[in-house]
Structures are given as C-alpha cells and as structure tokens.
Write a protein that holds these residues in place. Structure first.
Motif, short mmCIF file in Angstrom:
data_model
loop_
_atom_site.label_atom_id
_atom_site.label_comp_id
_atom_site.label_asym_id
_atom_site.label_seq_id
_atom_site.Cartn_x
_atom_site.Cartn_y
_atom_site.Cartn_z
N LEU B 9 -5.54 -1.11 -2.66
CA LEU B 9 -4.54 -0.82 -1.62
C LEU B 9 -5.21 -0.57 -0.27
O LEU B 9 -4.76 -1.08 0.76
N CYS B 12 -6.29 -3.77 1.16
CA CYS B 12 -5.13 -4.53 1.65
C CYS B 12 -4.68 -4.03 3.01
O CYS B 12 -4.44 -4.81 3.93
N PHE B 13 -4.58 -2.72 3.15
CA PHE B 13 -4.14 -2.15 4.43
C PHE B 13 -5.15 -2.46 5.53
O PHE B 13 -4.79 -2.67 6.68
N LYS B 15 -6.71 -5.08 6.03
CA LYS B 15 -6.58 -6.45 6.52
C LYS B 15 -5.65 -6.55 7.71
O LYS B 15 -5.66 -7.55 8.43
N PHE B 16 -4.83 -5.53 7.94
CA PHE B 16 -3.89 -5.59 9.05
C PHE B 16 -4.59 -5.30 10.37
O PHE B 16 -5.53 -4.50 10.41
N PRO B 17 -4.13 -5.93 11.45
CA PRO B 17 -4.78 -5.70 12.75
C PRO B 17 -4.60 -4.26 13.18
O PRO B 17 -3.50 -3.69 13.05
N ILE B 19 -5.85 -1.57 11.89
CA ILE B 19 -5.91 -0.55 10.83
C ILE B 19 -7.35 -0.45 10.33
O ILE B 19 -7.88 -1.41 9.78
N LYS B 22 -10.11 4.78 7.83
CA LYS B 22 -9.42 6.08 7.65
C LYS B 22 -7.90 5.91 7.55
O LYS B 22 -7.27 6.53 6.70
N GLU B 25 -6.91 4.39 4.27
CA GLU B 25 -6.98 5.38 3.19
C GLU B 25 -5.72 6.26 3.19
O GLU B 25 -5.09 6.48 2.16
N ARG B 26 -5.34 6.70 4.40
CA ARG B 26 -4.17 7.56 4.54
C ARG B 26 -2.90 6.83 4.08
O ARG B 26 -2.08 7.38 3.34
N LEU B 27 -2.78 5.57 4.49
CA LEU B 27 -1.59 4.80 4.12
C LEU B 27 -1.55 4.56 2.61
O LEU B 27 -0.51 4.71 1.97
N LEU B 29 -2.90 6.30 0.22
CA LEU B 29 -2.59 7.52 -0.52
C LEU B 29 -1.13 7.93 -0.36
O LEU B 29 -0.54 8.49 -1.29
#
Lengths: 198, 198
Positions: B9, B12-13, B15-17, B19, B22, B25-27, B29
């Motif tokens: 996860l 995956c997060f 990969k977004f512009p 992001i 840290k 990781e927050r997203l 969790l």
C-alpha cells in the motif's frame, strides 16, 4: 461534471486525513495515467488491508500472521519490552537497529478528554505478559504529552508491587538542534536529566 | 518491518505525484481505520478507472459513455467550441455556469522541448469538427505559457482560410489582486488589452 467513477475516486481520496478537494481531484485524475498492474495491485492491497492485516496476539503489532515477525524472531531478547503507542513507532525503533528486545503496542494513550480509558487501550495484555513472560524491564516510549505521561503513570502504578524495572526513553535536546530554538520545557527537562560525562 | 500488504500500500501511494515516503505511510496506515464499504468502493473505483473511463469520441473529455454528458446535452450551443488542455479545465468552466457552448480537449500542448508534436495532441479531430459541425467560433482557453501560445498559434494557422471566428480568453490582472504584486508581463498584457469602460 466528472464521470461517476472519477467522482467516486475523488470522494474516496477525500476520506484520507490531510487530503482536501483539490488534492483528491489531482490524485484521482493521476489514476488514469497509471499502469494497469499498478492499479490492480493498489485495489487488491486496499481490500487485503481489511482481510489480511490482523494484530499480533502477543504484542498488538500489525501482522498478517498470528504472531508478528518480531515476536516470531527467536533471536530477540524477550525479557525487555518497549511499550509504544502505535505500530508505526516500531518501524522507527527498528530503523535504529540497536534495540533487540520486543515491543508492546498500546494502540492509543489514556485521554479522559477524548473518552479513552485504560481499558480501551492494550494495557491488560501488557500486564498479563509481564506476569507470564518473565519480563525484566519495560521501556516506556510514549510521546511526552499529557496523554503520554498519564499512560506512563498508570502503567507504573499497576506494576508497583512487581520486580520489573520500568524505564522511559530520554527527553532532551535533539541531536544537531540549536539550543536557541529549544522550548523552555524541553530545556528544563534536559537540565534535570543531565548525565555525567566521563 | 510492516506486513507485506502495508508495504504494498505504501508503495502504491508513493506512485502518486507529490506523495513522499512519510505521507504514503500515513495514508496506508489510515486505510486500516476505514470502513469496509469505503475501502471496497475505493478498490472498485480504482479498477473501474481503467475499464470504464474512456474519452468522449467527439470532444475528448473523460466519459463513461461514447459521448460525454456535455456532448449529449441537447441544450448546448454546439456552434461554439471552447478549446482546453485537459478535462479538468472543463470542470472549472462549468463551475462558472455562464458558458453554454461545447468543449474540445487537446490532451496536452505542443512542446518541441518535451517532444510533443501537433500530431500527438487532439488537434486533428478539432479541425475535423470545425469542418463538419458548422462551428462559428472557437475560444482558445489554453494557459499563457510558451507551449500554450505555440499551440494557439498552430491552431490559428490551420484555420486561416476558414470563416470560423477564433478568440482567446482574456489575460490580465486577476480580480481582487493587488497591482503591486503583479508580474511585469501580466501588467503589460493588461495594459495592451485594456477595454473601454462605458
């Protein structure tokens, strides 16, 4: 004016902490430029996060198995428990690489203001572990806020009549920080907790 | 140290512009605290974004059907086309609510530096629409950068020998802005394009 799928995606992203309308829109639209496999993995991981991720039955750490990798590790010093608030704190401690004990995740801190009582967090199991697992030391590594101090105090009280050594991680001036910019409270603690140099 | 699903996860997060480690990781969790239905909708929307979202065959706008809702709308003034770079620009124009024409999405701007040539963006179809659809006016609403100006110039050249009126949206000082903070180029354009007050 976006198609339904995009609107849904925007709404989903907006549910995350710290993500507003504009960012959600940007993230949703950038999904359209992603590889099929990346999206597939993302979608599956999201679903897995509900089904596969459990809490370690011993320490409360996030785990895909009954016991988390740390509790499964036979080379760990199981008589020292580092008590943390959240699983993500463990990641930080593991990054240092020098701590070889085990952990216990509270999953929160006592906060009467927010209605979080001792029984709402993972304290019972900590006490049970201390009684059953031959624990020598517990290191309290919760943040130095009112909630953190209350939780630490509560745990200390519960363990008053046991032989377990209770310690807490040091507070003071961060390495490399300029003393000019340190708040008075931190400076006071740094002064009180001064250590002898040899 | 996180379980595989969480690590996936986080990746995956990331990969977004915009992001980073840290935030990812927050997203990741915070997914663990989400409702089952919310995660399900999120996962499905991600998959749908690849399968359901197409481009409108007429204007290039994002759509789940052959024609986007705007091209399907019979009350639209189909003789006026507003030419934009991206689908999300349409959302902004639609928010004003006063424009009742149709759109054409270029999907990029001509940029020799980045190797984007006229044939790489949706210009051919625009010219075809102008020839076939009895268009009276096209409004160029691309951003005022080198790429935007190049694209506008190219389109104007292609339409030199037609009767279609070519306009572009006004550049100048934004409403409510302090003239002290306006860059000289904008001020120059604002001066040149001054309008008579009645």
């Amino acid at each position: 004016m976006y198609p339904r799928t995009i609107t849904n995606l925007i709404e989903c992203f907006k549910k995350f902490p710290g993500i507003g309308e504009k960012t959600a829109e940007r993230l949703a639209l950038s999904c359209l430029n992603m590889e099929d496999e990346a999206l597939e993995l993302f979608a599956n991981s999201l679903k897995d996060s509900k089904t596969k991720i459990k809490k370690c039955t011993r320490c409360g750490n996030l785990s895909e198995e009954e016991l988390c990798p740390i509790c499964q590790d036979k080379h760990r010093e199981t008589s020292v428990i580092c008590v943390v608030e959240e699983s993500k704190n463990i990641v930080l401690f593991e990054k240092i690489g020098t701590f070889n004990g085990v952990y216990h995740v509270l999953g929160g801190l006592i906060s009467p203001l927010e209605g979080i009582n001792p029984e709402d967090i993972n304290i019972d199991k900590l006490i049970k572990r201390i009684k059953e697992e031959n624990i020598k030391e517990i290191i309290l590594a919760v943040k130095p806020t009112v909630e953190g101090e209350t939780t630490a105090l509560y745990i200390r009280k519960l363990l008053e009549n046991t032989d377990v050594i209770i310690t807490k991680i040091a507070h003071g001036i961060p390495m490399g920080a300029d003393i000019d910019y340190i708040d008075p409270l931190t400076l006071e603690i740094a002064l009180t907790d001064r250590t002898k140099i040899s």
